[in-house]
Design an enzyme around this catalytic site. Sequence first.
Site, PDB file in Angstrom:
ATOM      1  CG  PHE A   1      -2.283  -0.442   1.021  1.00  0.00           C
ATOM      2  CD1 PHE A   1      -2.599  -1.788   1.065  1.00  0.00           C
ATOM      3  CD2 PHE A   1      -3.300   0.464   0.744  1.00  0.00           C
ATOM      4  CE1 PHE A   1      -3.897  -2.227   0.848  1.00  0.00           C
ATOM      5  CE2 PHE A   1      -4.601   0.034   0.522  1.00  0.00           C
ATOM      6  CZ  PHE A   1      -4.904  -1.314   0.575  1.00  0.00           C
TER       7      PHE A   1
ATOM      8  CG  ASP B   1      -5.205  -8.059   7.303  1.00  0.00           C
ATOM      9  OD1 ASP B   1      -4.024  -8.097   6.938  1.00  0.00           O
ATOM     10  OD2 ASP B   1      -6.081  -7.320   6.783  1.00  0.00           O
TER      11      ASP B   1
ATOM     12  CG  HIS C   1      -0.577  -5.672   6.439  1.00  0.00           C
ATOM     13  ND1 HIS C   1      -1.884  -6.073   6.644  1.00  0.00           N
ATOM     14  CD2 HIS C   1      -0.153  -5.136   7.612  1.00  0.00           C
ATOM     15  CE1 HIS C   1      -2.227  -5.774   7.892  1.00  0.00           C
ATOM     16  NE2 HIS C   1      -1.202  -5.209   8.502  1.00  0.00           N
TER      17      HIS C   1
ATOM     18  CG  HIS D   1      -0.757 -10.146   4.481  1.00  0.00           C
ATOM     19  ND1 HIS D   1      -0.681  -9.683   3.200  1.00  0.00           N
ATOM     20  CD2 HIS D   1      -1.684  -9.387   5.107  1.00  0.00           C
ATOM     21  CE1 HIS D   1      -1.535  -8.667   3.038  1.00  0.00           C
ATOM     22  NE2 HIS D   1      -2.168  -8.469   4.196  1.00  0.00           N
TER      23      HIS D   1
ATOM     24  CD  GLU E   1      -6.125  -8.301   3.480  1.00  0.00           C
ATOM     25  OE1 GLU E   1      -7.193  -7.711   3.676  1.00  0.00           O
ATOM     26  OE2 GLU E   1      -5.042  -7.894   3.958  1.00  0.00           O
TER      27      GLU E   1
ATOM     28  CG  HIS F   1      -4.923  -4.569   9.992  1.00  0.00           C
ATOM     29  ND1 HIS F   1      -4.021  -3.533   9.902  1.00  0.00           N
ATOM     30  CD2 HIS F   1      -5.473  -4.710   8.753  1.00  0.00           C
ATOM     31  CE1 HIS F   1      -4.033  -3.063   8.663  1.00  0.00           C
ATOM     32  NE2 HIS F   1      -4.896  -3.746   7.950  1.00  0.00           N
TER      33      HIS F   1
END
Length: 209
Positions: free
Chosen positions: A16, A52, A46, A50, A170, A56
């Site tokens: 991100f 979460d 992340h 991974h 994710e 988080h």
Amino acid sequence: MYYDISPIISANSAVFPGDQPFSRAVSKTFDHADGYTLSSITTTLHIGAHADAPIHYAATGQTICQRALDYYFGTCQVIAVSTHAASLRLYPQDIASQPILAPRILFKTNSFTHDAWHDQFISLSPELIAYLASQQVRLVGIDTPSVDPADAKELVSHHALHQHDMAVLECLELSQIEPALYWLMALPLKIAGADASPVRAVLLSEPPQ
Ligand SMILES: [Zn+2]
């Protein structure tokens, strides 16, 4: 037969915007006659495939090392999402023709490339998560960086996961995987206090012997 559904983790891994990219520093090498190789990493948690942890997205949620491991292994169904134009979130009607056959559901969207960030990827809706919860689903996975859109102001799908006490994976790599039933293994590391952990995610064509 097993299928590795983890993208390679490297300095090229897309993260991100604003998050800590992956880097690996080598402190000892055979080239310098150290007699061994030694290295360390700096990275967002992340990264790559991974999990979460609830902390988080919920202030009082569990950390990744507190999380029960049985979310992360067992019977699993891969569902392919065909072209999805109107919205970047998936809704129950988008998978209406697909019966839910396992307590772990992975969505193959083919909408993200793991080595180049872009924010037009498919994500999930709270309505879909509520529907999956009603079908006794305990874990959802996706081949994009998030179950919410990149520009989401509120992480409503993450909050829906928390409300239903579901786990999430994710950044899976599902491009080579046929939609079918498998046996999933994707264990997070036992990192104290952590909001996430990389996993080595694997699908087996049959349960392990
Ligand atoms: Zn994440």
